[in-house]
Enzyme design. Structure first.
Site, PDB file in Angstrom:
ATOM      1  N   LYS A   1      61.030  -2.252  18.966  1.00  0.00           N
ATOM      2  CA  LYS A   1      62.376  -2.967  19.296  1.00  0.00           C
ATOM      3  C   LYS A   1      62.188  -3.698  20.522  1.00  0.00           C
ATOM      4  O   LYS A   1      61.221  -3.516  21.443  1.00  0.00           O
ATOM      5  CB  LYS A   1      63.438  -1.861  19.633  1.00  0.00           C
ATOM      6  CG  LYS A   1      64.918  -2.326  19.415  1.00  0.00           C
ATOM      7  CD  LYS A   1      65.245  -2.277  17.742  1.00  0.00           C
ATOM      8  CE  LYS A   1      66.715  -2.888  17.598  1.00  0.00           C
ATOM      9  NZ  LYS A   1      67.094  -2.064  16.231  1.00  0.00           N
TER      10      LYS A   1
HETATM   11  P1  NAD Z   1      76.108  -8.286  15.005  1.00  0.00           P
HETATM   12  O1  NAD Z   1      75.918  -9.135  16.289  1.00  0.00           O
HETATM   13  O2  NAD Z   1      75.788  -9.256  13.822  1.00  0.00           O
HETATM   14  O3  NAD Z   1      77.558  -7.767  15.144  1.00  0.00           O
HETATM   15  C1  NAD Z   1      77.927  -6.957  16.311  1.00  0.00           C
HETATM   16  C2  NAD Z   1      79.389  -6.720  16.100  1.00  0.00           C
HETATM   17  O4  NAD Z   1      79.769  -5.865  17.212  1.00  0.00           O
HETATM   18  C3  NAD Z   1      80.077  -7.936  16.382  1.00  0.00           C
HETATM   19  O5  NAD Z   1      81.213  -7.932  15.382  1.00  0.00           O
HETATM   20  C4  NAD Z   1      80.605  -7.797  17.934  1.00  0.00           C
HETATM   21  O6  NAD Z   1      81.859  -8.423  18.010  1.00  0.00           O
HETATM   22  C5  NAD Z   1      80.880  -6.385  17.820  1.00  0.00           C
HETATM   23  N1  NAD Z   1      80.928  -5.720  19.403  1.00  0.00           N
HETATM   24  C6  NAD Z   1      80.314  -6.030  20.290  1.00  0.00           C
HETATM   25  N2  NAD Z   1      80.439  -5.316  21.128  1.00  0.00           N
HETATM   26  C7  NAD Z   1      81.839  -4.634  21.033  1.00  0.00           C
HETATM   27  C8  NAD Z   1      82.667  -3.781  21.589  1.00  0.00           C
HETATM   28  N3  NAD Z   1      82.367  -3.213  22.775  1.00  0.00           N
HETATM   29  N4  NAD Z   1      83.493  -3.374  21.088  1.00  0.00           N
HETATM   30  C9  NAD Z   1      83.846  -3.368  19.605  1.00  0.00           C
HETATM   31  N5  NAD Z   1      82.938  -4.239  18.953  1.00  0.00           N
HETATM   32  C10 NAD Z   1      81.926  -4.851  19.391  1.00  0.00           C
HETATM   33  O7  NAD Z   1      75.111  -6.997  15.021  1.00  0.00           O
HETATM   34  P2  NAD Z   1      74.722  -6.254  13.845  1.00  0.00           P
HETATM   35  O8  NAD Z   1      73.184  -6.873  13.222  1.00  0.00           O
HETATM   36  O9  NAD Z   1      75.870  -6.149  12.861  1.00  0.00           O
HETATM   37  O10 NAD Z   1      74.376  -5.007  14.458  1.00  0.00           O
HETATM   38  C11 NAD Z   1      75.403  -3.798  14.687  1.00  0.00           C
HETATM   39  C12 NAD Z   1      74.763  -2.821  14.954  1.00  0.00           C
HETATM   40  O11 NAD Z   1      74.116  -2.118  13.608  1.00  0.00           O
HETATM   41  C13 NAD Z   1      73.802  -2.407  16.171  1.00  0.00           C
HETATM   42  O12 NAD Z   1      73.875  -1.187  16.643  1.00  0.00           O
HETATM   43  C14 NAD Z   1      72.558  -2.661  15.469  1.00  0.00           C
HETATM   44  O13 NAD Z   1      71.390  -2.161  16.216  1.00  0.00           O
HETATM   45  C15 NAD Z   1      72.773  -1.815  13.933  1.00  0.00           C
HETATM   46  N6  NAD Z   1      71.713  -2.183  13.225  1.00  0.00           N
HETATM   47  C16 NAD Z   1      71.762  -3.312  12.756  1.00  0.00           C
HETATM   48  C17 NAD Z   1      70.856  -3.857  11.556  1.00  0.00           C
HETATM   49  C18 NAD Z   1      70.781  -5.069  10.827  1.00  0.00           C
HETATM   50  O14 NAD Z   1      70.264  -5.061   9.825  1.00  0.00           O
HETATM   51  N7  NAD Z   1      71.231  -6.114  11.528  1.00  0.00           N
HETATM   52  C19 NAD Z   1      70.272  -2.607  10.896  1.00  0.00           C
HETATM   53  C20 NAD Z   1      70.290  -1.296  11.453  1.00  0.00           C
HETATM   54  C21 NAD Z   1      71.071  -1.290  12.491  1.00  0.00           C
END
Ligand code: NAD
Length: 438
Positions: free
Chosen positions: A124
């Site tokens: 990561k």
């Molecule tokens: P993203 O940047 O597309 O979205 C993140 C979201 O979280 C946004 O809507 C943001 O406004 C919100 N957010 C941030 N801080 C916040 C807070 N304090 N309170 C409430 N909402 C908040 O990111 P993503 O890719 O959707 O990732 C989200 C989660 O999923 C992370 O934990 C990431 O590690 C995990 N994840 C992502 C993927 C992927 O394929 N993108 C895969 C596995 C896990």
């Protein structure tokens, strides 16, 4: 809607986690790891190897801003383990990125790939910064300069980044272009798989954009089948309306379930009668967040957590469900789209309250599974139909679900611990067969 209690996750004597006041997710990972390793009596040598990260790179790099100033950024890449295949894991751009968070996220990636049965290890990375403060051209230079500084730390057969919080296909395309430019001309065309989550035109896979949310929904469906729970007429809440949260919300809608509250960095909103996830996703794209969505009332963070619903999908950041907040939840299932949204105290409370949990390392593995498909397509110069991608994702993630369910029954433990046992058993076997050099 009826939930059978016969197969509920049963309670066993557990080690006690430290108080929730500390917020070091790497400590949480070690706690989870030690709990599972004790339970399954993990081989002590494998335990030593897996109990720490392999490589950690911290880079301070300068970038020229639009106004000519120079800013120095701190970026990280942590490689936890590659016994099963190349290091694999996302890149996050966020002010809270720090070495322990990246260590935790890299370690979770090792478990995730092992559970899903794909030939990847865990890595990561990220840059500590708030991307909303920079112009597109600044973001491009920051990304390219970080890629250049990483050099051979990443590579298509060695360590393959993907999108995570605040990164997307565009960022991956810049990384690919920069990485290829650093290679001898003759090798460039074989480098497409140095990143996954690319835009389709730049070598991405159909279905990768929605893959994590799609995987979450496939597993909610499996859970519903097991519990004889009717998704039609059910309600759900989503925290984080970015890639994972918005796709999960949109893909759950066709089953007749209703989104009743959503929260992101701009605030929380609710409507008992339902929020349309497709309209909300359009609103977020236009306005940058859920706040101000027509037909919904703004609510506080605590009111959001207290919202009565059947399913809660945390899809934002770590440490959202803790000793303080887990007692507030009024749901039957927590389906973890985010990595690490529940700390060990939160886990304990959910378990005591008989709230089911689909743990992150299983529940959000759709992203890395389809990243694996993208990587394979790039290596073979193929491009698969969406239906083929979805079908393969479904088979793999549902297999992983069944393995975790079986292990939870066998050991009579919560699903997070069971998921760890599945991952650790696979890695233990690999180390037993391969041995240690020299
Ligand atoms: P993203 O940047 O597309 O979205 C993140 C979201 O979280 C946004 O809507 C943001 O406004 C919100 N957010 C941030 N801080 C916040 C807070 N304090 N309170 C409430 N909402 C908040 O990111 P993503 O890719 O959707 O990732 C989200 C989660 O999923 C992370 O934990 C990431 O590690 C995990 N994840 C992502 C993927 C992927 O394929 N993108 C895969 C596995 C896990």
């Amino acid at each position: 809607m009826s939930v059978s209690t016969a197969t509920r996750q049963r309670r066993v004597a557990e080690p006690k986690p430290a108080a929730s006041a500390r917020r070091n997710v790497y400590e949480d990972v070690r706690f989870q790891f030690n709990k599972a390793a004790d339970l399954m009596k993990l081989d002590p040598s494998t335990r030593k190897i897996l109990g720490t990260t392999m490589n950690e790179v911290v880079i301070h790099f300068p970038v020229k801003m639009d106004d000519g100033r120079i800013e120095v950024f701190t970026g990280y890449r942590v490689q936890h383990n590659n016994a099963l295949g190349p290091f694999k894991g996302g890149l996050r751009f966020h002010p809270a990125v720090n070495i322990d968070e990246v260590r935790a996220l890299a370690t979770w990636m090792t478990w995730k790939s092992a559970i899903a049965g794909i030939p990847f290890g865990g890595g990561k990375g990220g840059i500590q910064m708030d991307p909303s403060k920079y112009s597109v051209s600044e973001l491009e230079r920051i990304t390219r300069r970080f890629t250049f500084a990483l050099g051979n730390t990443i590579g298509p057969e060695y360590d393959i980044p993907a999108p995570d919080v605040n990164t997307n296909g565009q960022i991956m395309a810049w990384i690919l272009d920069t990485y290829q430019s650093m290679m001898p001309a003759n090798d460039r065309q074989r480098m497409l798989h140095v990143v996954t989550g690319k835009p389709i035109e730049a070598g991405g896979s159909l279905g990768r954009d929605k893959a994590t949310g799609q995987g979450v929904v496939y597993l909610i469906r499996e859970w519903a089948k097991d519990r004889k729970f009717e998704l039609k007429g059910a309600s759900y809440t989503v925290q984080g309306f970015g890639n994972v949260g918005s796709w999960a919300a949109r893909l759950l809608k066709p089953f007749g379930s209703t989104l009743v509250a959503a929260e992101d960095v701009t605030g929380a909103i609710a409507n008992e009668a339902g929020l349309d996830p497709d309209d909300l996703a359009k609103h977020v794209r236009a306005k940058g967040g859920v706040a101000g969505f027509a037909g919904a009332k703004p609510i506080t963070h605590l009111a959001f957590l207290r919202t009565k619903a059947d399913i809660f999908i945390p899809a934002a950041l770590e440490n959202q469900i803790t000793a303080e907040t887990a007692p507030l939840l009024n749901v039957r299932l927590v389906a973890e789209g985010a990595n690490g949204p529940t700390d060990p105290n939160g886990d304990r409370t959910l378990f005591e309250r008989k709230i089911d949990l689909l743990p992150d390392i299983l529940c959000n593995s759709g992203g890395v599974i389809v990243s694996y498909f993208e990587w394979l397509q790039n290596k073979r110069s193929e491009s698969w139909e969406l239906q083929e991608v979805d079908c393969k994702l479904y088979r793999r993630i549902v297999d992983a679900y069944a393995r975790v369910r079986e292990t939870a029954r066998q050991y009579k433990v919560d699903w997070r611990t069971a998921a760890y046992v599945v991952a650790l058993a696979r890695l233990e076997k690999v180390y037993r067969e391969r041995g240690i050099f020299p």
